[in-house]
Enzyme design. Structure first.
Site, PDB file in Angstrom:
ATOM      1  N   ASN A 187       0.747  -1.150   0.092  1.00 27.41           N
ATOM      2  CA  ASN A 187      -0.272  -0.119  -0.002  1.00 27.41           C
ATOM      3  C   ASN A 187       0.862   1.256  -0.009  1.00 27.41           C
ATOM      4  O   ASN A 187       2.013   1.190  -0.006  1.00 27.41           O
ATOM      5  CB  ASN A 187      -0.883  -0.067   1.293  1.00 27.41           C
ATOM      6  CG  ASN A 187      -0.251  -0.130   2.572  1.00 27.41           C
ATOM      7  OD1 ASN A 187       0.747   0.679   2.755  1.00 27.41           O
ATOM      8  ND2 ASN A 187      -0.336  -1.158   3.204  1.00 27.41           N
TER       9      ASN A 187
ATOM     10  N   ASP B 249      -3.486  -6.497   4.755  1.00 27.33           N
ATOM     11  CA  ASP B 249      -4.659  -7.386   5.415  1.00 27.33           C
ATOM     12  C   ASP B 249      -4.312  -8.846   4.999  1.00 27.33           C
ATOM     13  O   ASP B 249      -4.695  -9.631   5.660  1.00 27.33           O
ATOM     14  CB  ASP B 249      -6.031  -6.827   5.222  1.00 27.33           C
ATOM     15  CG  ASP B 249      -6.113  -5.532   6.008  1.00 27.33           C
ATOM     16  OD1 ASP B 249      -5.621  -5.489   7.084  1.00 27.33           O
ATOM     17  OD2 ASP B 249      -6.694  -4.479   5.443  1.00 27.33           O
TER      18      ASP B 249
ATOM     19  N   LYS C 298      10.335 -16.178 -10.682  1.00 25.15           N
ATOM     20  CA  LYS C 298       9.665 -15.007 -11.214  1.00 25.15           C
ATOM     21  C   LYS C 298       8.529 -15.822 -12.248  1.00 25.15           C
ATOM     22  O   LYS C 298       8.931 -16.345 -13.296  1.00 25.15           O
ATOM     23  CB  LYS C 298      10.421 -14.089 -12.255  1.00 25.15           C
ATOM     24  CG  LYS C 298       9.808 -12.867 -12.758  1.00 25.15           C
ATOM     25  CD  LYS C 298      10.610 -11.978 -13.663  1.00 25.15           C
ATOM     26  CE  LYS C 298       9.589 -11.119 -14.208  1.00 25.15           C
ATOM     27  NZ  LYS C 298      10.441 -10.474 -15.364  1.00 25.15           N
TER      28      LYS C 298
ATOM     29  N   PHE D 192      -4.017   2.928  15.275  1.00 21.48           N
ATOM     30  CA  PHE D 192      -4.320   3.644  14.359  1.00 21.48           C
ATOM     31  C   PHE D 192      -5.579   3.356  13.446  1.00 21.48           C
ATOM     32  O   PHE D 192      -5.642   2.125  13.380  1.00 21.48           O
ATOM     33  CB  PHE D 192      -3.225   4.165  13.342  1.00 21.48           C
ATOM     34  CG  PHE D 192      -2.122   4.966  13.973  1.00 21.48           C
ATOM     35  CD1 PHE D 192      -1.166   4.838  14.965  1.00 21.48           C
ATOM     36  CD2 PHE D 192      -2.173   6.413  13.551  1.00 21.48           C
ATOM     37  CE1 PHE D 192      -0.378   5.723  15.510  1.00 21.48           C
ATOM     38  CE2 PHE D 192      -1.059   7.401  13.988  1.00 21.48           C
ATOM     39  CZ  PHE D 192      -0.371   6.944  14.896  1.00 21.48           C
TER      40      PHE D 192
ATOM     41  N   LYS E 194     -13.058  -0.393  16.058  1.00 19.65           N
ATOM     42  CA  LYS E 194     -11.959  -0.953  15.771  1.00 19.65           C
ATOM     43  C   LYS E 194     -11.202  -0.986  17.046  1.00 19.65           C
ATOM     44  O   LYS E 194     -10.802  -2.065  17.390  1.00 19.65           O
ATOM     45  CB  LYS E 194     -10.996   0.223  14.909  1.00 19.65           C
ATOM     46  CG  LYS E 194     -10.160  -0.662  14.072  1.00 19.65           C
ATOM     47  CD  LYS E 194      -9.398   0.056  12.903  1.00 19.65           C
ATOM     48  CE  LYS E 194      -9.950  -0.182  11.574  1.00 19.65           C
ATOM     49  NZ  LYS E 194      -9.595   0.568  10.506  1.00 19.65           N
TER      50      LYS E 194
ATOM     51  N   LYS F 219     -10.047  -4.571  18.320  1.00 22.03           N
ATOM     52  CA  LYS F 219      -8.858  -5.170  18.403  1.00 22.03           C
ATOM     53  C   LYS F 219      -8.295  -5.132  20.001  1.00 22.03           C
ATOM     54  O   LYS F 219      -7.502  -5.787  20.274  1.00 22.03           O
ATOM     55  CB  LYS F 219      -8.158  -3.902  17.958  1.00 22.03           C
ATOM     56  CG  LYS F 219      -8.354  -3.728  16.445  1.00 22.03           C
ATOM     57  CD  LYS F 219      -7.150  -4.017  15.352  1.00 22.03           C
ATOM     58  CE  LYS F 219      -7.636  -3.582  13.956  1.00 22.03           C
ATOM     59  NZ  LYS F 219      -6.744  -4.068  12.953  1.00 22.03           N
TER      60      LYS F 219
HETATM   61  N1  CTP Z   1      -3.029  -3.735  12.191  1.00 25.26           N
HETATM   62  C1  CTP Z   1      -2.283  -4.730  12.581  1.00 25.26           C
HETATM   63  N2  CTP Z   1      -2.060  -5.742  11.958  1.00 25.26           N
HETATM   64  C2  CTP Z   1      -2.948  -5.913  10.819  1.00 25.26           C
HETATM   65  C3  CTP Z   1      -3.897  -4.948  10.407  1.00 25.26           C
HETATM   66  C4  CTP Z   1      -3.683  -3.858  11.009  1.00 25.26           C
HETATM   67  O1  CTP Z   1      -1.442  -4.651  13.397  1.00 25.26           O
HETATM   68  N3  CTP Z   1      -3.017  -6.980  10.127  1.00 25.26           N
HETATM   69  C5  CTP Z   1      -2.886  -2.301  12.879  1.00 25.26           C
HETATM   70  C6  CTP Z   1      -2.462  -1.012  12.203  1.00 25.26           C
HETATM   71  O2  CTP Z   1      -1.317  -0.891  12.548  1.00 25.26           O
HETATM   72  C7  CTP Z   1      -3.273  -0.056  12.734  1.00 25.26           C
HETATM   73  C8  CTP Z   1      -4.719  -0.641  13.198  1.00 25.26           C
HETATM   74  O3  CTP Z   1      -4.481  -2.309  13.263  1.00 25.26           O
HETATM   75  O4  CTP Z   1      -2.826   0.305  14.215  1.00 25.26           O
HETATM   76  C9  CTP Z   1      -5.840  -0.715  12.176  1.00 25.26           C
HETATM   77  O5  CTP Z   1      -5.503  -0.920  11.103  1.00 25.26           O
HETATM   78  P1  CTP Z   1      -6.397  -0.550   9.623  1.00 25.26           P
HETATM   79  O6  CTP Z   1      -5.830  -1.069   8.607  1.00 25.26           O
HETATM   80  O7  CTP Z   1      -7.080   0.880   9.956  1.00 25.26           O
HETATM   81  O8  CTP Z   1      -7.513  -1.449  10.107  1.00 25.26           O
HETATM   82  P2  CTP Z   1      -7.879  -2.990   9.701  1.00 25.26           P
HETATM   83  O9  CTP Z   1      -7.767  -3.830  10.856  1.00 25.26           O
HETATM   84  O10 CTP Z   1      -7.033  -3.392   8.544  1.00 25.26           O
HETATM   85  O11 CTP Z   1      -9.315  -2.946   9.428  1.00 25.26           O
HETATM   86  P3  CTP Z   1      -9.928  -2.233   7.996  1.00 25.26           P
HETATM   87  O12 CTP Z   1      -8.815  -2.223   6.861  1.00 25.26           O
HETATM   88  O13 CTP Z   1     -11.087  -3.076   7.672  1.00 25.26           O
HETATM   89  O14 CTP Z   1     -10.133  -0.847   8.333  1.00 25.26           O
END
Ligand code: CTP
Length: 428
Positions: free
Chosen positions: A212, A281, A291, A326, A340, A344
């Site tokens: 990303n 994710d 490759k 975050f 969230k 979490k």
């Molecule tokens: N995070 C994490 N591990 C993951 C995904 C996210 O530790 N596999 C943490 C990020 O570092 C951040 C928080 O979770 O502190 C939220 O991340 P975000 O990408 O906003 O949330 P997601 O859990 O991925 O949910 P969504 O994409 O559905 O909003």
């Protein structure tokens, strides 16, 4: 005046530069002394036109630093910079701010400031047009982006007869900001904080990956701020193009699984964690060891499997340790952040709306709301260094509730400094 303030580090180098507000430096000095600070003064030649060095010598019982070559100390600028726990430039002219922004060292004050590795506070005072000049505005932004705190300037009638922004902030406000910053420089002393930053790369094959647009700037700023607050910091970083922050141990990782392993490992000895990484994710279910070739192998679809959630994993077994996450959202920001937080199981979520022009991935500013179980605190758009400072200050407060959350009052000065807030908003 502020009663009962105490700070473990109390050595203040007060840099007085030339303007009519120079006389107020005497009151600032007295305010700091009343609160237990040891103050030493350096002056520019122009400042001595307004207040005589003898005044400061009498008030501090120290020689005033005036000249790099004519001094009883062999290397006065280094002596002063190394002695100070904090540097306060008050009043700060447009000229000294420009020198600081460009690293110019051509007199005692600018040379010592360049040698300072301690926190620096700048209290500007100048004519409204000089303050509003794009050159000064840009220099102020440069200084803020490097973690220098600006207190003021305030709005009102100026010595030159004009009315507008450019007045030195109130003496009490400058003293409070200095004391707060002194206290902040040690409020995480003895604590170990783990921070994650940047994106992760999830390999498809040896040359392709899923990722990303995270720049890592926020996590790196948080690591730098935590170190500035006295913490031992382990920064678990995904692939980014940023230099390691000073005084921070960096563990470089690539994938979410590697980030999880390094974070769990570091968290075993930590008091807190702030997870700012934009973890992918999902990852490809299979990583090819060669490759993949167009036409020969099917690249039209990739089967994905979910990555471990690092934030949820470490929050589960945190005990009385603090975990902050975050939430980068595009809609229903606060509502999603609350969900969230619950999902979490962490202590606080730093929510931001990434559709705002000032808060996109890679920007140098951010507008955040700190969402706790029973609280919601919204901040205006600020440089990432200041946002980081707010988060770290909140962490110090959460770890030891007797530590007040002070830094927000530095970065968002109250009273006369509303003008500064408005000005910040308009630049963001
Ligand atoms: N995070 C994490 N591990 C993951 C995904 C996210 O530790 N596999 C943490 C990020 O570092 C951040 C928080 O979770 O502190 C939220 O991340 P975000 O990408 O906003 O949330 P997601 O859990 O991925 O949910 P969504 O994409 O559905 O909003």
């Amino acid at each position: 005046m502020i009663e009962g303030e105490s700070s473990r580090s109390r050595k203040v180098a007060l840099f007085v530069t030339g303007g009519i507000a120079s006389y107020k430096a005497c009151e600032i000095l007295r305010g700091l002394q009343k609160n237990g600070c040891d103050v030493r003064v350096a002056m520019t030649e122009a400042a001595t036109e307004f207040v005589g060095p003898k005044t400061f010598e009498a008030l501090t019982a120290h020689e005033v630093y005036l000249d790099v070559f004519e001094s009883s100390s062999p290397i006065p600028h280094i002596e002063l910079a190394e002695w100070a726990d904090i540097a306060l430039v008050a009043p700060a002219t447009a000229n000294v701010m420009a020198k600081m922004a460009y690293g110019i060292a051509d007199d005692m004050v600018s040379t010592a400031l360049l040698a300072c590795s301690c926190p620096i506070i700048v209290a500007p005072a100048m004519n409204v047009h000089m303050w509003e000049n794009p050159a000064t505005q840009q220099n102020a932004e440069t200084l803020e982006s490097r973690g220098v705190f600006l207190v003021g300037p305030a709005t009102g009638s100026l010595a030159c007869g004009d009315t507008g922004t450019g007045k030195l902030a109130e003496v009490d406000q400058i003293v409070s900001a200095t004391l707060a910053r002194l206290r902040a420089s040690s409020d995480l002393a003895g604590k170990h904080v783990v921070i994650t930053a940047g994106p992760t790369h999830e390999a498809i094959d040896p040359v392709r990956y899923l990722s990303n647009a995270s720049s890592g700037k926020m996590g790196y700023a948080v690591a730098e701020a935590a170190a500035a607050h006295g913490a031992r910091v382990t920064l678990v970083s995904g692939p980014v193009a940023l230099p390691a922050p000073t005084g921070v141990a960096v563990v470089h990782v690539t994938s979410a699984q590697e980030m999880l392993d390094a974070t769990v490992d570091a968290f075993a000895t930590a008091d807190a964690a702030i997870l700012a990484a934009a973890v992918a994710d999902y990852r490809p279910a299979v990583q090819a060891d060669h490759k993949l070739k167009k036409g020969k192998e099917d690249l039209s679809s990739i089967e994905l499997v979910e990555n471990p959630d690092i934030l949820a994993t470490i929050s589960k077994d945190r005990g009385d340790r603090i975990v902050i996450g975050f939430a980068a959202e595009t809609n229903d920001v606060i509502d999603n952040a609350k969900k969230k937080l619950a999902r979490k199981g962490c202590d606080l979520i730093v929510a931001n709306d990434v559709t705002r022009a000032d808060s996109t991935f890679g920007s140098d500013t951010d507008s955040v709301t700190l969402v706790g179980v029973h609280s919601e605190t919204e901040y205006p758009c600020m440089p990432k260094a200041e946002v980081a400072n707010v988060i770290v200050s909140e962490l110090a407060h959460m770890l030891e509730p007797e530590v007040p959350v002070t830094d927000a009052t530095i970065v968002l000065p109250v009273g006369d400094n509303n003008a500064r807030e408005e000005e910040q908003d308009s630049t963001c």
